[in-house]
Enzyme design. Structure first.
Site, short mmCIF file in Angstrom:
data_model
loop_
_atom_site.label_atom_id
_atom_site.label_comp_id
_atom_site.label_asym_id
_atom_site.label_seq_id
_atom_site.Cartn_x
_atom_site.Cartn_y
_atom_site.Cartn_z
N THR A 223 4.80 0.99 1.34
CA THR A 223 4.32 -0.26 0.78
C THR A 223 4.86 -0.32 -0.65
OG1 THR A 223 2.28 0.86 0.15
CG2 THR A 223 2.22 -0.46 2.16
N LYS A 226 1.30 0.26 -4.26
CA LYS A 226 0.39 1.37 -4.63
C LYS A 226 0.95 2.03 -5.91
CE LYS A 226 -1.39 2.00 0.05
NZ LYS A 226 -0.55 1.36 1.06
N1 DSN Z 1 -5.31 0.63 2.98
C1 DSN Z 1 -4.35 1.68 2.64
C2 DSN Z 1 -5.00 2.77 1.87
O1 DSN Z 1 -6.00 2.50 1.25
O2 DSN Z 1 -4.51 3.88 1.84
C3 DSN Z 1 -3.69 2.18 3.82
O3 DSN Z 1 -3.32 1.14 4.69
#
Ligand code: DSN
Length: 418
Positions: A223, A226
Protein backbone atom coordinates in the site's frame (compact mmCIF):
# COMPACT_ATOMS: atom_id res chain seq x y z
CA UNK A 1 -12.77 24.58 1.47
CA UNK A 2 -14.96 27.57 0.53
CA UNK A 3 -17.08 25.66 -2.04
CA UNK A 4 -17.57 22.70 0.24
CA UNK A 5 -18.54 25.01 3.09
CA UNK A 6 -21.36 26.50 1.03
CA UNK A 7 -22.50 23.40 -0.94
CA UNK A 8 -22.43 20.90 1.90
CA UNK A 9 -21.72 22.51 5.27
CA UNK A 10 -22.56 19.26 7.06
CA UNK A 11 -19.77 17.34 5.34
CA UNK A 12 -17.44 20.36 5.60
CA UNK A 13 -18.00 20.51 9.36
CA UNK A 14 -17.41 16.78 9.74
CA UNK A 15 -14.15 17.01 7.80
CA UNK A 16 -13.05 19.88 10.05
CA UNK A 17 -14.02 17.86 13.12
CA UNK A 18 -11.94 14.92 11.89
CA UNK A 19 -9.01 17.25 11.23
CA UNK A 20 -9.25 18.59 14.80
CA UNK A 21 -9.50 15.04 16.14
CA UNK A 22 -6.39 14.02 14.20
CA UNK A 23 -4.51 17.12 15.40
CA UNK A 24 -5.36 16.52 19.07
CA UNK A 25 -4.75 12.77 19.11
CA UNK A 26 -1.58 10.73 19.37
CA UNK A 27 -1.94 8.46 16.36
CA UNK A 28 -0.47 5.10 17.29
CA UNK A 29 -2.27 2.97 14.71
CA UNK A 30 0.56 1.07 13.03
CA UNK A 31 -0.95 1.24 9.55
CA UNK A 32 -1.75 4.96 9.54
CA UNK A 33 0.25 8.10 8.92
CA UNK A 34 -0.15 11.77 7.96
CA UNK A 35 0.10 12.47 4.23
CA UNK A 36 1.77 15.78 3.41
CA UNK A 37 -0.15 18.83 2.25
CA UNK A 38 1.27 18.26 -1.25
CA UNK A 39 -0.08 14.69 -1.31
CA UNK A 40 -3.48 15.87 -0.08
CA UNK A 41 -3.59 18.61 -2.69
CA UNK A 42 -2.87 16.15 -5.50
CA UNK A 43 -5.73 13.89 -4.37
CA UNK A 44 -8.28 16.70 -4.46
CA UNK A 45 -7.93 17.66 -8.12
CA UNK A 46 -9.65 17.48 -11.53
CA UNK A 47 -7.77 14.23 -12.17
CA UNK A 48 -10.74 12.55 -10.51
CA UNK A 49 -12.81 13.48 -13.60
CA UNK A 50 -10.87 11.31 -16.05
CA UNK A 51 -11.24 7.68 -17.11
CA UNK A 52 -8.02 5.97 -18.27
CA UNK A 53 -8.56 2.22 -18.67
CA UNK A 54 -5.35 0.69 -19.90
CA UNK A 55 -1.76 1.77 -19.39
CA UNK A 56 0.28 4.76 -20.63
CA UNK A 57 0.41 4.67 -24.45
CA UNK A 58 -2.33 2.04 -24.65
CA UNK A 59 -5.62 3.37 -23.33
CA UNK A 60 -9.23 2.70 -24.18
CA UNK A 61 -10.31 6.35 -23.86
CA UNK A 62 -8.98 9.45 -25.61
CA UNK A 63 -7.69 12.53 -23.83
CA UNK A 64 -4.77 10.89 -22.04
CA UNK A 65 -2.13 13.49 -23.02
CA UNK A 66 -1.66 14.57 -19.39
CA UNK A 67 -2.69 11.45 -17.49
CA UNK A 68 -0.08 9.36 -19.30
CA UNK A 69 2.64 11.73 -18.15
CA UNK A 70 1.42 11.54 -14.56
CA UNK A 71 1.28 7.75 -14.51
CA UNK A 72 4.70 7.45 -16.18
CA UNK A 73 6.18 9.77 -13.53
CA UNK A 74 4.67 7.65 -10.73
CA UNK A 75 5.97 4.44 -12.33
CA UNK A 76 9.48 5.82 -12.91
CA UNK A 77 9.69 7.15 -9.36
CA UNK A 78 8.59 3.81 -7.91
CA UNK A 79 11.17 1.97 -10.02
CA UNK A 80 13.94 4.30 -8.97
CA UNK A 81 13.01 4.41 -5.26
CA UNK A 82 12.71 0.65 -4.81
CA UNK A 83 15.24 -0.41 -7.48
CA UNK A 84 12.84 -2.53 -9.54
CA UNK A 85 12.35 -2.85 -13.30
CA UNK A 86 8.55 -2.70 -13.29
CA UNK A 87 5.90 -0.98 -11.22
CA UNK A 88 2.14 -0.92 -11.51
CA UNK A 89 0.63 2.02 -9.62
CA UNK A 90 -3.03 1.29 -10.40
CA UNK A 91 -4.27 -1.09 -7.65
CA UNK A 92 -6.99 0.67 -5.66
CA UNK A 93 -5.58 -0.55 -2.36
CA UNK A 94 -3.68 -3.42 -0.73
CA UNK A 95 -6.36 -6.09 -0.96
CA UNK A 96 -7.02 -5.62 -4.71
CA UNK A 97 -3.24 -5.54 -5.26
CA UNK A 98 -2.86 -8.89 -3.51
CA UNK A 99 -5.85 -10.35 -5.33
CA UNK A 100 -4.15 -9.40 -8.60
CA UNK A 101 -1.19 -11.56 -7.58
CA UNK A 102 -3.50 -14.58 -7.28
CA UNK A 103 -5.08 -13.84 -10.63
CA UNK A 104 -1.65 -13.50 -12.22
CA UNK A 105 -0.13 -16.73 -10.93
CA UNK A 106 -2.79 -19.14 -9.57
CA UNK A 107 -5.86 -20.96 -10.78
CA UNK A 108 -8.81 -21.34 -8.38
CA UNK A 109 -8.19 -24.19 -5.95
CA UNK A 110 -4.39 -24.03 -6.16
CA UNK A 111 -2.34 -23.74 -3.01
CA UNK A 112 -1.18 -20.50 -1.43
CA UNK A 113 0.96 -20.35 1.69
CA UNK A 114 0.81 -17.29 3.93
CA UNK A 115 1.17 -16.28 7.53
CA UNK A 116 -2.01 -16.99 9.50
CA UNK A 117 -3.99 -13.85 10.38
CA UNK A 118 -3.70 -14.29 14.18
CA UNK A 119 0.08 -14.61 13.82
CA UNK A 120 0.44 -11.31 11.96
CA UNK A 121 -0.50 -12.18 8.36
CA UNK A 122 -3.13 -10.40 6.27
CA UNK A 123 -6.65 -11.52 5.35
CA UNK A 124 -5.60 -11.68 1.69
CA UNK A 125 -2.77 -14.13 2.40
CA UNK A 126 -5.31 -16.95 2.35
CA UNK A 127 -7.31 -16.41 5.55
CA UNK A 128 -10.55 -18.41 5.62
CA UNK A 129 -13.07 -15.52 5.54
CA UNK A 130 -11.31 -13.84 2.60
CA UNK A 131 -11.98 -14.69 -1.06
CA UNK A 132 -8.33 -15.78 -1.13
CA UNK A 133 -9.05 -18.43 1.51
CA UNK A 134 -12.35 -19.51 -0.06
CA UNK A 135 -11.30 -19.73 -3.71
CA UNK A 136 -7.78 -21.07 -3.21
CA UNK A 137 -6.33 -23.76 -1.01
CA UNK A 138 -4.62 -21.96 1.87
CA UNK A 139 -1.88 -23.39 4.05
CA UNK A 140 -0.44 -21.35 6.87
CA UNK A 141 2.68 -20.75 8.86
CA UNK A 142 2.86 -18.85 12.14
CA UNK A 143 5.41 -17.93 14.77
CA UNK A 144 7.02 -20.03 17.47
CA UNK A 145 5.25 -19.81 20.83
CA UNK A 146 8.52 -19.43 22.74
CA UNK A 147 10.07 -16.67 20.58
CA UNK A 148 7.10 -15.00 18.86
CA UNK A 149 9.17 -15.15 15.65
CA UNK A 150 8.76 -16.98 12.35
CA UNK A 151 10.62 -20.30 12.34
CA UNK A 152 12.06 -20.65 8.83
CA UNK A 153 12.64 -24.40 9.33
CA UNK A 154 8.91 -24.78 9.97
CA UNK A 155 8.07 -22.65 6.91
CA UNK A 156 10.32 -24.89 4.78
CA UNK A 157 8.77 -28.06 6.20
CA UNK A 158 5.21 -26.86 5.42
CA UNK A 159 6.25 -25.71 1.93
CA UNK A 160 7.91 -29.05 1.12
CA UNK A 161 4.83 -30.93 2.34
CA UNK A 162 2.14 -28.72 0.75
CA UNK A 163 3.94 -27.56 -2.42
CA UNK A 164 2.26 -24.11 -2.67
CA UNK A 165 2.35 -22.33 -6.01
CA UNK A 166 2.43 -18.96 -4.26
CA UNK A 167 4.06 -17.97 -0.98
CA UNK A 168 3.37 -14.68 0.81
CA UNK A 169 5.80 -13.19 3.27
CA UNK A 170 5.05 -10.05 5.23
CA UNK A 171 1.85 -9.08 7.00
CA UNK A 172 0.12 -6.61 9.26
CA UNK A 173 1.33 -7.34 12.78
CA UNK A 174 4.94 -8.46 12.44
CA UNK A 175 7.31 -6.58 14.75
CA UNK A 176 10.44 -8.26 13.40
CA UNK A 177 12.59 -8.10 10.26
CA UNK A 178 11.28 -10.28 7.43
CA UNK A 179 13.94 -12.70 6.20
CA UNK A 180 13.40 -12.24 2.45
CA UNK A 181 16.46 -14.33 1.36
CA UNK A 182 15.30 -17.32 3.45
CA UNK A 183 11.75 -17.11 2.04
CA UNK A 184 13.20 -16.85 -1.49
CA UNK A 185 15.31 -19.97 -1.00
CA UNK A 186 12.24 -21.94 0.13
CA UNK A 187 10.11 -20.61 -2.73
CA UNK A 188 12.77 -21.64 -5.24
CA UNK A 189 13.09 -25.09 -3.68
CA UNK A 190 9.36 -25.78 -4.11
CA UNK A 191 8.90 -23.87 -7.37
CA UNK A 192 6.57 -21.23 -5.89
CA UNK A 193 6.21 -17.57 -6.77
CA UNK A 194 7.33 -15.49 -3.78
CA UNK A 195 5.23 -12.41 -3.06
CA UNK A 196 6.57 -9.94 -0.48
CA UNK A 197 3.77 -7.86 1.01
CA UNK A 198 5.65 -4.85 2.33
CA UNK A 199 2.58 -2.68 2.94
CA UNK A 200 3.57 -1.93 6.53
CA UNK A 201 7.29 -1.46 6.00
CA UNK A 202 7.47 0.13 2.52
CA UNK A 203 8.62 3.48 3.93
CA UNK A 204 11.28 1.75 5.99
CA UNK A 205 12.47 -0.19 2.93
CA UNK A 206 12.51 2.99 0.84
CA UNK A 207 14.40 4.82 3.59
CA UNK A 208 16.93 2.03 4.13
CA UNK A 209 15.66 1.14 7.63
CA UNK A 210 14.53 -2.40 6.69
CA UNK A 211 16.19 -4.82 4.22
CA UNK A 212 14.65 -4.75 0.74
CA UNK A 213 12.87 -7.73 -0.83
CA UNK A 214 14.24 -6.71 -4.25
CA UNK A 215 16.43 -9.48 -5.66
CA UNK A 216 14.64 -12.05 -3.48
CA UNK A 217 10.88 -11.79 -4.03
CA UNK A 218 9.37 -12.38 -7.47
CA UNK A 219 6.68 -9.79 -6.85
CA UNK A 220 6.29 -7.04 -4.29
CA UNK A 221 3.00 -5.64 -3.15
CA UNK A 222 2.54 -2.55 -1.04
CA UNK A 223 0.00 0.00 0.00
CA UNK A 224 1.14 3.60 -0.31
CA UNK A 225 -0.34 5.17 2.81
CA UNK A 226 1.36 3.50 5.77
CA UNK A 227 5.05 4.13 6.52
CA UNK A 228 5.40 5.33 2.89
CA UNK A 229 3.17 8.30 3.82
CA UNK A 230 1.29 8.66 0.53
CA UNK A 231 -2.41 8.60 -0.38
CA UNK A 232 -4.67 5.56 0.05
CA UNK A 233 -3.52 3.33 -2.77
CA UNK A 234 -1.21 0.47 -3.68
CA UNK A 235 1.51 -0.68 -6.05
CA UNK A 236 2.79 -3.94 -7.44
CA UNK A 237 6.44 -4.29 -8.40
CA UNK A 238 8.50 -6.93 -10.16
CA UNK A 239 11.93 -7.41 -11.61
CA UNK A 240 11.25 -9.84 -14.47
CA UNK A 241 9.30 -8.88 -17.62
CA UNK A 242 7.29 -12.08 -17.39
CA UNK A 243 6.01 -11.40 -13.87
CA UNK A 244 5.33 -7.76 -14.69
CA UNK A 245 3.24 -8.66 -17.74
CA UNK A 246 1.19 -11.13 -15.71
CA UNK A 247 0.61 -8.54 -12.96
CA UNK A 248 -0.39 -5.80 -15.39
CA UNK A 249 -2.95 -8.05 -17.07
CA UNK A 250 -4.30 -9.10 -13.69
CA UNK A 251 -4.80 -5.52 -12.46
CA UNK A 252 -6.35 -4.38 -15.77
CA UNK A 253 -8.42 -5.86 -17.32
CA UNK A 254 -8.37 -8.74 -14.83
CA UNK A 255 -9.72 -7.00 -11.75
CA UNK A 256 -10.11 -3.28 -12.16
CA UNK A 257 -11.49 -0.69 -14.51
CA UNK A 258 -10.12 2.84 -14.71
CA UNK A 259 -7.28 3.76 -12.39
CA UNK A 260 -7.88 6.53 -9.85
CA UNK A 261 -5.76 9.19 -11.52
CA UNK A 262 -5.93 11.64 -8.59
CA UNK A 263 -4.45 8.89 -6.43
CA UNK A 264 -1.79 8.10 -9.04
CA UNK A 265 -0.67 11.73 -8.96
CA UNK A 266 -0.54 11.73 -5.18
CA UNK A 267 1.46 8.48 -5.21
CA UNK A 268 3.95 10.18 -7.55
CA UNK A 269 4.26 13.08 -5.08
CA UNK A 270 4.75 10.74 -2.11
CA UNK A 271 7.42 8.78 -4.01
CA UNK A 272 9.27 12.02 -4.72
CA UNK A 273 9.12 12.91 -1.03
CA UNK A 274 10.30 9.42 -0.05
CA UNK A 275 13.40 9.74 -2.23
CA UNK A 276 14.81 12.59 -0.10
CA UNK A 277 17.48 12.42 2.61
CA UNK A 278 14.93 13.83 5.00
CA UNK A 279 12.77 10.75 4.44
CA UNK A 280 15.75 8.46 5.17
CA UNK A 281 16.16 10.25 8.52
CA UNK A 282 12.43 9.83 9.08
CA UNK A 283 12.57 6.07 8.45
CA UNK A 284 15.49 5.65 10.86
CA UNK A 285 13.70 7.72 13.51
CA UNK A 286 10.51 5.64 13.13
CA UNK A 287 12.49 2.54 14.15
CA UNK A 288 14.38 4.33 16.95
CA UNK A 289 11.09 5.61 18.33
CA UNK A 290 9.46 2.17 18.17
CA UNK A 291 12.40 0.67 20.02
CA UNK A 292 12.29 3.35 22.70
CA UNK A 293 8.53 2.89 23.15
CA UNK A 294 8.95 -0.90 23.26
CA UNK A 295 11.63 -0.57 25.93
CA UNK A 296 9.43 1.73 28.01
CA UNK A 297 6.44 -0.64 27.79
CA UNK A 298 8.54 -3.69 28.50
CA UNK A 299 10.05 -1.98 31.56
CA UNK A 300 6.50 -1.36 32.77
CA UNK A 301 5.59 -5.05 32.61
CA UNK A 302 3.90 -5.21 29.20
CA UNK A 303 4.25 -8.55 27.43
CA UNK A 304 5.56 -7.66 23.95
CA UNK A 305 5.21 -10.29 21.22
CA UNK A 306 8.77 -11.37 20.34
CA UNK A 307 10.06 -9.20 23.21
CA UNK A 308 10.48 -6.01 21.18
CA UNK A 309 10.60 -4.63 17.66
CA UNK A 310 12.90 -4.17 14.66
CA UNK A 311 10.54 -1.92 12.75
CA UNK A 312 7.73 0.57 13.38
CA UNK A 313 5.34 -1.86 15.06
CA UNK A 314 4.77 -3.17 18.58
CA UNK A 315 2.25 -5.85 19.49
CA UNK A 316 1.49 -6.59 23.12
CA UNK A 317 -0.58 -9.08 25.05
CA UNK A 318 -2.61 -7.54 27.87
CA UNK A 319 -3.40 -10.82 29.62
CA UNK A 320 -0.85 -10.19 32.40
CA UNK A 321 -2.43 -6.76 32.97
CA UNK A 322 -5.80 -8.43 33.62
CA UNK A 323 -7.70 -6.75 30.79
CA UNK A 324 -8.65 -7.50 27.16
CA UNK A 325 -7.29 -5.54 24.19
CA UNK A 326 -10.65 -4.03 23.30
CA UNK A 327 -11.55 -2.28 26.59
CA UNK A 328 -7.95 -1.14 26.89
CA UNK A 329 -7.91 0.31 23.35
CA UNK A 330 -11.27 2.03 23.99
CA UNK A 331 -9.96 3.62 27.19
CA UNK A 332 -6.76 4.73 25.44
CA UNK A 333 -8.84 6.32 22.67
CA UNK A 334 -10.78 8.30 25.28
CA UNK A 335 -7.45 9.54 26.59
CA UNK A 336 -6.38 10.67 23.09
CA UNK A 337 -4.11 7.70 22.40
CA UNK A 338 -5.38 6.03 19.22
CA UNK A 339 -4.53 2.32 18.87
CA UNK A 340 -6.23 -0.84 17.63
CA UNK A 341 -7.05 -4.02 19.50
CA UNK A 342 -5.46 -7.00 17.84
CA UNK A 343 -5.11 -10.74 18.19
CA UNK A 344 -1.78 -11.97 19.47
CA UNK A 345 -0.21 -15.28 18.42
CA UNK A 346 -1.94 -18.25 20.12
CA UNK A 347 -4.71 -15.92 21.32
CA UNK A 348 -7.41 -17.73 23.26
CA UNK A 349 -9.89 -14.86 22.79
CA UNK A 350 -11.95 -14.01 19.71
CA UNK A 351 -10.75 -11.55 16.99
CA UNK A 352 -13.44 -8.99 17.93
CA UNK A 353 -12.41 -9.16 21.59
CA UNK A 354 -8.76 -10.21 21.49
CA UNK A 355 -5.95 -10.10 24.05
CA UNK A 356 -3.66 -7.60 22.40
CA UNK A 357 -3.08 -4.09 21.18
CA UNK A 358 -1.03 -3.14 18.12
CA UNK A 359 0.75 0.21 17.94
CA UNK A 360 3.22 1.87 15.61
CA UNK A 361 5.37 4.99 15.42
CA UNK A 362 4.95 6.11 11.78
CA UNK A 363 2.43 8.86 12.62
CA UNK A 364 4.04 10.26 15.76
CA UNK A 365 7.42 10.38 14.00
CA UNK A 366 5.87 12.33 11.12
CA UNK A 367 4.90 14.92 13.75
CA UNK A 368 8.55 15.22 14.79
CA UNK A 369 8.24 13.36 18.07
CA UNK A 370 11.35 11.58 19.34
CA UNK A 371 12.55 9.22 22.04
CA UNK A 372 11.57 11.50 24.96
CA UNK A 373 7.97 11.68 23.71
CA UNK A 374 7.92 7.88 23.23
CA UNK A 375 8.84 7.41 26.89
CA UNK A 376 6.01 9.74 27.87
CA UNK A 377 3.55 7.90 25.62
CA UNK A 378 4.65 4.56 27.11
CA UNK A 379 3.99 5.95 30.60
CA UNK A 380 0.51 7.18 29.57
CA UNK A 381 -0.38 3.80 28.04
CA UNK A 382 0.63 2.13 31.29
CA UNK A 383 -1.30 4.60 33.45
CA UNK A 384 -4.51 4.29 31.41
CA UNK A 385 -4.37 0.50 31.05
CA UNK A 386 -3.58 -0.04 34.75
CA UNK A 387 -6.39 2.31 35.77
CA UNK A 388 -9.00 0.74 33.52
CA UNK A 389 -8.01 -2.72 34.75
CA UNK A 390 -8.80 -1.52 38.30
CA UNK A 391 -12.27 -0.16 37.55
CA UNK A 392 -14.34 2.61 36.07
CA UNK A 393 -13.91 5.28 38.77
CA UNK A 394 -10.13 5.07 38.81
CA UNK A 395 -10.10 5.02 34.99
CA UNK A 396 -12.25 8.18 34.58
CA UNK A 397 -9.90 10.28 36.64
CA UNK A 398 -6.73 9.01 34.90
CA UNK A 399 -8.25 9.25 31.40
CA UNK A 400 -9.21 12.91 31.99
CA UNK A 401 -5.74 13.79 33.25
CA UNK A 402 -3.91 11.94 30.43
CA UNK A 403 -6.23 13.42 27.82
CA UNK A 404 -5.28 16.92 28.98
CA UNK A 405 -1.59 16.06 28.85
CA UNK A 406 -1.94 14.49 25.37
CA UNK A 407 -3.63 17.65 24.04
CA UNK A 408 -0.82 19.74 25.47
CA UNK A 409 1.84 17.52 23.85
CA UNK A 410 0.17 17.39 20.43
CA UNK A 411 -0.09 21.19 20.37
CA UNK A 412 3.72 21.31 20.22
CA UNK A 413 3.98 18.80 17.34
CA UNK A 414 1.86 19.91 14.38
CA UNK A 415 1.02 17.06 12.03
CA UNK A 416 1.95 17.31 8.33
CA UNK A 417 -1.01 18.10 6.10
CA UNK A 418 -3.33 19.35 8.85
N1 DSN B 1 -5.86 -2.45 7.62
C1 DSN B 1 -4.45 -2.75 7.43
C2 DSN B 1 -3.71 -2.73 8.72
O1 DSN B 1 -4.19 -2.08 9.62
O2 DSN B 1 -2.66 -3.32 8.84
C3 DSN B 1 -4.27 -4.00 6.72
O3 DSN B 1 -5.17 -4.12 5.66
Amino acid sequence: MSSLNSVDPQIAELIKAEERRQADTVKLIASENYASKAVLEATGTVLTNKYSEGYPGKRYYEGQQVIDQIEILAIERAKSLFGVNHANVQPYSGSPANLAIYLAFLKPGETVMGMGLPFGGHLTHGWSVSATGKWFNPVRYGVRQDTGRVDMDEVREIALRERPKLIFCGGTAIPRTIDFPAFAEIAREVGAVLAADIAHIAGLVAGGAHPSPVGHADVISTTTHKTLRGPRGAMLMATSDEHATALNKAVFPGLQGGPHNHTTAAIAVALKEAATDEFKDYARQVVMNAQALAEELSGRGFDLVSGGTDNHLILFDLTPKGIGGKPAAQALDKAGLETNYNSVPFDTRKPFDPSGIRIGTAGVTSRGMGVAEMRQIGAWIDQVVSAVAKGEDEAKHVITRVHGEVTELTSHFPAPGL
